[in-house]
Enzyme design. Structure first.
Site, PDB file in Angstrom:
ATOM      1  N   HIS A  54      30.688  10.108  35.158  1.00  9.19           N
ATOM      2  CA  HIS A  54      30.291   9.154  35.965  1.00  9.19           C
ATOM      3  C   HIS A  54      30.635   9.248  37.401  1.00  9.19           C
ATOM      4  O   HIS A  54      30.992   8.048  38.070  1.00  9.19           O
ATOM      5  CB  HIS A  54      30.571   7.916  35.270  1.00  9.19           C
ATOM      6  CG  HIS A  54      30.258   7.341  34.055  1.00  9.19           C
ATOM      7  ND1 HIS A  54      28.907   6.836  33.823  1.00  9.19           N
ATOM      8  CD2 HIS A  54      30.748   7.722  32.606  1.00  9.19           C
ATOM      9  CE1 HIS A  54      28.680   6.601  32.436  1.00  9.19           C
ATOM     10  NE2 HIS A  54      29.854   6.991  31.932  1.00  9.19           N
ATOM     11  N   ASN A 127      26.198   1.561  29.327  1.00 11.93           N
ATOM     12  CA  ASN A 127      25.058   2.398  29.624  1.00 11.93           C
ATOM     13  C   ASN A 127      23.988   1.661  29.685  1.00 11.93           C
ATOM     14  O   ASN A 127      23.652   0.447  29.270  1.00 11.93           O
ATOM     15  CB  ASN A 127      25.226   3.649  28.766  1.00 11.93           C
ATOM     16  CG  ASN A 127      26.256   4.749  28.850  1.00 11.93           C
ATOM     17  OD1 ASN A 127      26.708   4.810  30.167  1.00 11.93           O
ATOM     18  ND2 ASN A 127      26.673   5.332  27.836  1.00 11.93           N
TER      19      ASN A 127
END
Length: 485
Positions: A54, A127
């Site tokens: 990320h 997510n």
């Protein structure tokens, strides 16, 4: 308006910011030039270690507003009253690539929310997909290594990507999501968000419910084809960042409607598959969506580094009425996420403005460490229990306790009637339209056909065959055709 005075970090005025101090007009630079040395040293340290996953992300501030009464399911105060608003910060991200990667790539997107509640910060780390590739955290470092750049070639290798998936059949469901139409969102505004994991809600009577979060975009879901994404990357590698920034600056504030699925805790033990397995979804027919509220983003950060790169999320930041479940991947993340931020940002990263509570007061015995800004008064004690009226425990657990039994050791989850790795991938495939199936097959075959080992290809094909006979046949034929070209 009077001219502001440029100063050093210690506050001394800077006499000359255009010329370094030298030994004579044309001589070498002097190490005694404090302003030069300080300026270069600070510049060298402007970057911090990027996130292992990320790394590339964008963020925005906003608020969450409760629109429906869910007080019968959780005693979380920020969800206790219709109309209650809570300030939030969100960070969207890609998963696999580095900070210098592009936005419009085929990759899951992080959807991490920080709620600044009056009972402390609540972090929901999810997510844009409701499932994940693996179900046990001991496999997570290996999974990420397989997806990131190869240590020898320096690029993402199809052999590594598909070899891991070949030996991890539980990934088939997420692979089907990733290679489908929603694998490349058109923007962060045009994708849904999910808590992905199973969490626990506890109401005022002590009743426990397991919960899954669904944030449905009010802008509508829009995605890019592989061809459109390649064109977008060529035009603007930061296309998702640009879109989010400009939309909020124009006053077009993106929003999502939060729904939850709720399972009474007593039903979990006998459900037909493991409800804590993050590679599976809960069918809506069994647990319908229940509306909770809406998330609105209305303010861009003033400084991307300070507020987006230094934003730290951890799923172990709970508030009363919300807690964990036995989801093994979640359990691993309860440690790993916070530890990652301690490494990147230091032990006092929670004191940074973007991470510090805004509606609650921090009062504990944590002291010192790099970059601390919280000292307490000279009379405060740094231990507990004490006799000096320091902060004390409440004795009230945030969530209900989880029953455990059996022997310690490394165990696979007990099998249930529908606990195979493929049936939900098949269900997802059969829900797709003919055009969606065509694109899915093309996307999978385009990557799998690049794999150099036949046995790796065969293992992956077996997974698609197990999910659905037509799915497997079509992938096999498409891979064969590409390899014969």
């Amino acid at each position: 308006m009077s001219q502001r005075v440029l100063t050093t970090e210690s506050g001394a005025p800077v006499a000359d910011n255009q010329n370094s101090a030298t030994a004579g007009a044309g001589g070498p630079i002097l190490v005694q030039d404090q302003h030069l040395i300080e300026k270069l040293a600070r510049f060298n340290r402007e970057r911090i270690p990027e996130r292992v996953v990320h790394a590339r992300g964008s963020g925005a501030y906003g608020y969450f507003e409760v629109t429906d009464d869910v007080s019968g399911f959780t005693r979380a105060d920020f969800l206790s009253q219709v109309g209650r608003r809570t300030e939030t910060f969100i960070r969207f991200s890609t998963v696999a690539d580095s900070l210098g990667g592009a936005d419009a790539v085929r990759d899951p997107r992080g959807f991490a929310l920080k709620f600044y509640t009056n009972e402390g910060n609540y972090d929901l780390v999810g997510n844009n997909t409701p499932v994940f590739f693996i179900k046990d955290p001991v496999k997570f470092p290996d999974f990420i290594h397989s997806q990131k750049r190869d240590p020898f070639t320096g690029r993402q290798e199809p052999d590594n990507v598909w070899d891991f998936w070949a030996n991890s059949p539980e990934a088939t469901h997420q692979v089907t999501w990733l290679m489908g139409d929603r694998g490349i969102p058109a923007s962060y505004r045009h994708m849904n968000g999910f808590g992905s994991h199973t969490y626990q809600w506890t109401n005022a009577q002590g009743e426990a419910f397991f919960v899954k979060y669904h944030f449905r975009t009010n802008q509508g879901v829009r995605s890019l084809s592989a061809e459109q994404a390649a064109e977008q990357v060529g035009k603007d590698a930061g296309s998702h960042q640009t879109d989010l920034l400009q939309a909020i600056e124009r006053g077009v504030n993106p929003s999502w409607t939060l729904h939850v699925q709720l399972m009474p805790a007593a039903e979990a033990a006998d459900y037909r598959f493991n409800p804590f397995d993050v590679t599976k979804v809960w069918p809506h027919a069994d647990f319908p969506l229940r509306r909770v509220g809406r998330l609105v983003l209305d303010r861009n950060p003033d400084n991307v580094f300070a507020e987006v790169e230094q934003a730290a999320f951890s799923p172990n930041n709970f508030v009363p009425g919300i807690g964990p479940s036995p989801d093994k991947m979640l359990q691993g993340r309860l440690f790993a996420y916070a530890d990652a931020q301690r490494y990147r940002l230091g032990i006092n990263h929670t004191q940074l403005p973007v991470n510090a509570p805004k509606a609650a007061e921090v009062d504990n015995y944590g002291r010192d460490g790099l970059h601390t800004t919280r000292y307490g008064s000279r009379h405060d004690k740094n231990y507990e229990p004490n006799s000096y009226a320091g902060p004390a425990q409440t004795g009230a657990a945030l969530a209900s306790p989880l029953a455990v039994h059996g022997w310690t050791g490394t165990h696979e989850a007990p099998a249930r009637t529908k606990d195979d790795d493929f049936f939900q991938a098949g269900d997802l495939y059969r829900l797709m339209s003919a055009d969606e199936k065509d694109r899915l097959i093309a996307n999978i075959a385009g990557g799998l056909s690049q794999v150099t080992r036949d046995d790796v290809i065969e293992k992956n094909l077996a997974h698609f065959h197990a999910a659905d006979a037509d799915y497997g046949r079509r992938v096999e034929e498409a891979v064969r055709a590409l390899r014969e070209d």
